[in-house]
Write a protein that holds these residues in place. Structure first.
Motif, mmCIF file in Angstrom:
data_model
loop_
_atom_site.group_PDB
_atom_site.id
_atom_site.type_symbol
_atom_site.label_atom_id
_atom_site.label_comp_id
_atom_site.label_asym_id
_atom_site.label_seq_id
_atom_site.Cartn_x
_atom_site.Cartn_y
_atom_site.Cartn_z
ATOM 1 N N ASP A 228 0.830 -1.197 0.000
ATOM 2 C CA ASP A 228 0.000 0.000 0.000
ATOM 3 C C ASP A 228 0.868 1.252 0.000
ATOM 4 O O ASP A 228 2.007 1.242 0.485
ATOM 5 N N GLY B 166 -9.217 3.936 -4.230
ATOM 6 C CA GLY B 166 -8.559 4.237 -2.961
ATOM 7 C C GLY B 166 -9.534 4.324 -1.807
ATOM 8 O O GLY B 166 -10.752 4.441 -1.995
ATOM 9 N N LEU C 230 -5.754 10.380 -3.863
ATOM 10 C CA LEU C 230 -6.114 8.967 -3.867
ATOM 11 C C LEU C 230 -6.293 8.470 -5.305
ATOM 12 O O LEU C 230 -6.930 9.135 -6.131
ATOM 13 N N THR D 103 -2.982 4.700 -2.142
ATOM 14 C CA THR D 103 -4.071 3.722 -1.996
ATOM 15 C C THR D 103 -4.900 3.962 -0.741
ATOM 16 O O THR D 103 -6.074 3.594 -0.700
ATOM 17 N N THR D 104 -4.290 4.596 0.286
ATOM 18 C CA THR D 104 -4.962 4.734 1.573
ATOM 19 C C THR D 104 -4.639 6.087 2.177
ATOM 20 O O THR D 104 -3.474 6.482 2.248
#
Length: 321
Positions: free
Chosen positions: A142, A233, A229, A211-212
């Motif tokens: 991630d 995401g 994002l 992704t986060t």
């Protein structure tokens, strides 16, 4: 004993360091000789009178303490005497003092390998970080962007996400705080006071999407972070230190298939808040999280509040009697 009392709602100046009567442990309670007391944003809200729970004044603020059990109430097994413990005192507080009382069922025994300050940082701030990570489901591979990456919760999130194998973008305000984010383990530490900070994130990641997003800041900064994002995401919101929650248009959620959620409370069957506290303390014990702390003497509680309120502080603020 010495303690900090609050007689009115308002700014940090309402906190008064003075002599008070020693508390007595009631049935099934222990009295703790406080070695470290945590300062939290909830403390600031209660002090200012803007928290939904409004106490009857005067109070001794503070809800996070660690120290040694030095007196027992009726019903408490004698084995607790002399044990090092940490606890959350609840909204009623009482932690900004040389002595504090708590029900024995609510305390955690801590080993010699966990310093008092680190235990205090774990018991509330750490349990918040654990809950956020549960909600985010961070995994190796991630790219995690953490807002407020130099703060108490943010610093722990940076450390934990990096230890899980994620690439961490640590966003904080000012050179000193972005440097603190790097010390926590951010591969890409960023000062959001610099113009075009979001573009720098994109360049540093060389095309890899975020992704986060872990957001405890909100406001315009949170909105800019959401824009970073990638498709599919996910964002976990656990507060808005800026004063306003992040706002995300429904069109963004739809077109980019973003997932936006708040950090929930403990899941049913998970053991509740106490289990989160245990997991946070274990993470500190095992070196997964090493809290960065800043110490102030108990008598300087007002200064500590002002520092946290300014959003210049790095790590967890601790009061030492």
């Amino acid at each position: 004993m010495k303690a900090v009392k609050q007689y009115a709602f308002g700014g940090p100046h309402v906190l008064v360091h003075e002599d008070v009567d020693e508390p007595r442990p009631g049935p099934w309670q222990v009295r703790i000789k406080v070695a470290a007391a945590g300062v939290s944003r909830l403390d600031l809200a209660v002090r200012a009178g803007v928290h939904p729970w409004s106490p009857t004044l005067p109070i001794i603020p503070g809800r996070e303490v660690a120290g040694v059990v030095e007196a027992l109430g009726d019903g408490v097994p004698s084995r607790w005497l002399g044990r090092r413990v940490v606890t959350c005192l609840g909204l009623a507080g009482g932690g900004y003092a040389e002595l504090a009382v708590r029900e024995v069922a609510a305390v955690h025994e801590i080993g010699d390998e966990v310093p008092d300050e680190a235990a205090v940082a774990a018991v509330v701030t750490g349990r918040t970080a654990v809950g956020v990570l549960d909600a985010a489901r961070v995994a190796a591979g991630d790219v995690v962007l953490v807002l407020g990456a130099a703060g108490g919760v943010g610093g722990m999130l940076v450390q934990a996400a990096a230890n899980l194998g994620a690439t961490v973008v640590g966003v904080a305000g000012g050179p000193a705080r972005s440097a603190a984010a790097r010390r926590h383990g951010a591969a890409v530490p960023v000062d959001h006071h610099e113009p075009g900070w979001a573009g720098r994130v994109t360049r540093e990641l060389a095309g890899r999407p975020v992704t986060t997003l872990l957001d405890g800041v909100g406001g315009e900064l949170g909105r800019q972070a959401v824009d970073l994002l990638g498709y599919g995401g996910r964002a976990v919101v656990f507060g808005w230190a800026s004063g306003t929650p992040v706002e995300v248009p429904a069109r963004d959620l739809y077109e980019r298939e973003l997932t936006l959620r708040g950090a929930p409370g403990p899941a049913p069957g998970s053991g509740g808040v106490r289990r989160l506290e245990e997991r946070a303390l274990a993470a500190v014990r095992d070196g997964v999280i090493t809290p960065l702390v800043r110490r102030f003497p108990l008598a300087e509680a007002a200064t500590a509040h002002a520092e946290l309120e300014s959003r210049r502080a790095t790590g967890k603020i601790i009061l030492v009697p």
